[in-house]
Write a protein that holds these residues in place. Structure first.
Motif, PDB file in Angstrom:
ATOM      1  N   GLY A  19      44.860  39.100  37.481  1.00 14.55           N
ATOM      2  CA  GLY A  19      43.810  40.145  37.463  1.00 14.55           C
ATOM      3  C   GLY A  19      43.333  40.426  36.059  1.00 14.55           C
ATOM      4  O   GLY A  19      42.130  40.566  35.804  1.00 14.55           O
ATOM      5  N   ILE A  20      44.323  40.571  35.153  1.00  8.56           N
ATOM      6  CA  ILE A  20      43.946  40.831  33.751  1.00  8.56           C
ATOM      7  C   ILE A  20      43.130  39.676  33.203  1.00  8.56           C
ATOM      8  O   ILE A  20      42.098  39.868  32.518  1.00  8.56           O
ATOM      9  CB  ILE A  20      45.196  41.087  32.899  1.00  8.56           C
ATOM     10  N   LEU A  21      43.581  38.451  33.522  1.00 11.13           N
ATOM     11  CA  LEU A  21      42.886  37.285  33.013  1.00 11.13           C
ATOM     12  C   LEU A  21      41.491  37.195  33.601  1.00 11.13           C
ATOM     13  O   LEU A  21      40.514  36.898  32.877  1.00 11.13           O
ATOM     14  CB  LEU A  21      43.681  36.016  33.337  1.00 11.13           C
ATOM     15  N   MET A  45      38.615  28.888  31.962  1.00  8.26           N
ATOM     16  CA  MET A  45      39.449  30.004  32.402  1.00  8.26           C
ATOM     17  C   MET A  45      39.449  30.121  33.923  1.00  8.26           C
ATOM     18  O   MET A  45      40.492  30.416  34.529  1.00  8.26           O
ATOM     19  CB  MET A  45      38.954  31.306  31.766  1.00  8.26           C
ATOM     20  N   ARG A  46      38.296  29.864  34.514  1.00  9.10           N
ATOM     21  CA  ARG A  46      38.261  29.899  35.981  1.00  9.10           C
ATOM     22  C   ARG A  46      39.140  28.791  36.573  1.00  9.10           C
ATOM     23  O   ARG A  46      39.827  28.995  37.569  1.00  9.10           O
ATOM     24  CB  ARG A  46      36.814  29.730  36.450  1.00  9.10           C
ATOM     25  N   ALA A  47      39.059  27.631  35.893  1.00  6.29           N
ATOM     26  CA  ALA A  47      39.909  26.529  36.380  1.00  6.29           C
ATOM     27  C   ALA A  47      41.374  26.893  36.250  1.00  6.29           C
ATOM     28  O   ALA A  47      42.191  26.645  37.160  1.00  6.29           O
ATOM     29  CB  ALA A  47      39.612  25.257  35.596  1.00  6.29           C
ATOM     30  N   ARG A  48      41.695  27.518  35.072  1.00 11.14           N
ATOM     31  CA  ARG A  48      43.089  27.937  34.907  1.00 11.14           C
ATOM     32  C   ARG A  48      43.467  28.990  35.956  1.00 11.14           C
ATOM     33  O   ARG A  48      44.577  29.003  36.480  1.00 11.14           O
ATOM     34  CB  ARG A  48      43.293  28.499  33.503  1.00 11.14           C
ATOM     35  N   SER A  49      42.523  29.905  36.181  1.00 17.00           N
ATOM     36  CA  SER A  49      42.778  30.940  37.181  1.00 17.00           C
ATOM     37  C   SER A  49      43.016  30.318  38.554  1.00 17.00           C
ATOM     38  O   SER A  49      43.897  30.736  39.302  1.00 17.00           O
ATOM     39  CB  SER A  49      41.603  31.923  37.230  1.00 17.00           C
ATOM     40  N   ASP A  50      42.197  29.296  38.852  1.00 18.61           N
ATOM     41  CA  ASP A  50      42.396  28.628  40.157  1.00 18.61           C
ATOM     42  C   ASP A  50      43.765  27.958  40.221  1.00 18.61           C
ATOM     43  O   ASP A  50      44.448  28.010  41.261  1.00 18.61           O
ATOM     44  CB  ASP A  50      41.276  27.600  40.365  1.00 18.61           C
TER      45      ASP A  50
END
Length: 392
Positions: A19-21, A45-50
């Motif tokens: 969430g923070i990320l 970052m979205r890829a990392r989030s995924d």
């Protein structure tokens, strides 16, 4: 589905970090929307989030699978715990059983040592000629007592018998009804038999075993010939011409007869009866039955003698009673004659005296029933019949 506390905390931390990320990425994207570099970073970052989300989902699924596996393995764990407890108990029982087994083995060892000592003593006793003789005599007396015969009544032990210029002493004398006597001698030929019994059951030892058993049969035959020479029956006139030779075990006789099948016939021709405990017991029971029958016959003879004596005495009494009756008859006849003389002669003269009363001169006469003496009518009490009964 329930999660473990540790897994739950890890999951919450990961979600919070995501969430923070995500918030940070969105803020940064809004602040630097014009910059392509920012767009690339945002994409990364979205890829990392995924990837983090995928990893989080993977962790959640793994935690769920682990929880299911733990639930499935729970009964097995319970059973393993029970099995562990039982194994521990079995180990304790095995230790106790091992201790008891050790005690039993120790007791068995001590018993084996005692048995070995007794066996050695027995072997030493059996190899001694004097000990064999004592054993044979004791076994002989035991069997005679078991047959119901009484010492000094039906048998005697160690009684001397005159044999020419010397005295022989058979082990036992059996007394028969009618003043008959049978000598019994106990023999224990064990030397060759024991050596044969020690040989193992090996076909290669059959020849040696047969030789020893033949030697045993020869030893038994030698005892038979020795007893035949003693000729005990000649010292007892009117007794059976036989001497009993007793072997204290069945195997001694059976092995000797098996090695020498003609041994029994030869002994019988010499007047020797070879017996073992069973055959001697049967023989002695027959003798005991003969004693019982003889006693019954003697008692019957005594009863017959008493009966004859009773009949003879009854005959004597009948004679005395007959004499008494005869004297009574004579007395009654004399009385009646006296009454007749009184009435026919004395009273005729006495009535001439008028001063005498007539009533005092009357003497009553005996009635026919009172004067009748009863005679003996039973033939058993008459003199001739009594003599016949006494003769019978």
């Amino acid at each position: 589905m329930e999660l473990s506390p540790t897994l739950f905390v890890v999951t919450m931390i990961v979600i919070l970090a995501i969430g923070i990320l995500v918030g940070y990425v969105i803020g940064a994207a809004k602040a630097k929307s014009e910059s392509a570099h920012d767009l690339i970073e945002l994409a990364e970052m979205r890829a990392r989030s995924d990837r983090l989300e995928e990893e989080n989902n993977g962790l959640i699924e793994r935690a769920s699978r682990d929880q299911n596996l733990l639930q499935a393995l729970s009964p097995i764990s319970t059973k393993l715990a029970d099995m562990t407890t039982r194994v521990a108990q079995m180990e304790k029982s095995q230790v106790s059983a091992t201790a008891r087994l050790g005690e039993q083995l120790s007791s068995t060892n001590e018993a084996s040592k005692e048995l070995l000592g007794v066996t050695t003593s027995l072997r030493s006793a059996l190899t001694s000629t004097s000990s064999r003789g004592v054993w044979g005599e004791a076994e002989l007396e035991r069997i005679v007592t078991a047959a119901g015969m009484l010492p000094h009544v039906h048998f005697n032990t160690q009684t001397s018998v005159q044999q020419g210029n010397s005295r022989q002493r058979p082990d036992m004398l059996i007394y028969l009804p009618g003043d008959g006597t049978v000598a019994v001698d106990s023999k224990v030929p064990l030397s060759a038999y024991l050596r044969a019994a020690e040989l193992v059951d090996d076909p290669s030892m059959n020849g040696e075993r047969k030789r020893l058993l033949d030697e045993h049969a020869k030893a038994v035959r030698a005892h038979v010939l020795e007893l035949a020479k003693r000729d005990y029956p000649s010292q007892f006139p009117g007794s059976p011409k036989i001497t009993v030779m007793f072997l204290p075990t069945e195997s001694l006789l059976s092995e000797a007869v098996q090695s020498n099948p003609g041994l029994l016939d030869e002994a019988a021709r010499l007047g020797i009866a070879l017996t073992s405990p069973s055959s001697l017991l049967a023989l002695l029971r027959a003798v005991s039955a003969t004693w019982s029958s003889s006693r019954v016959t003697e008692e019957a003879g005594e009863v017959l003698a008493l009966g004859k004596d009773l009949v003879q005495r009854l005959g004597d009494l009948s004679k005395h009673l007959t004499n008494v009756g005869t004297h009574l008859s004579r007395t009654v006849k004399a009385y009646n004659q006296s009454i007749g003389t009184l009435e026919s002669r004395l009273l005729v003269t006495a009535r001439n005296f008028e001063s005498l009363p007539d009533g005092k001169l009357e003497v009553p006469q005996l009635s026919s029933e009172a004067g009748q003496v009863r005679e003996i009518s039973r033939g058993e009490l008459l003199g001739d019949s009594t003599d016949k009964c006494a003769d019978n």
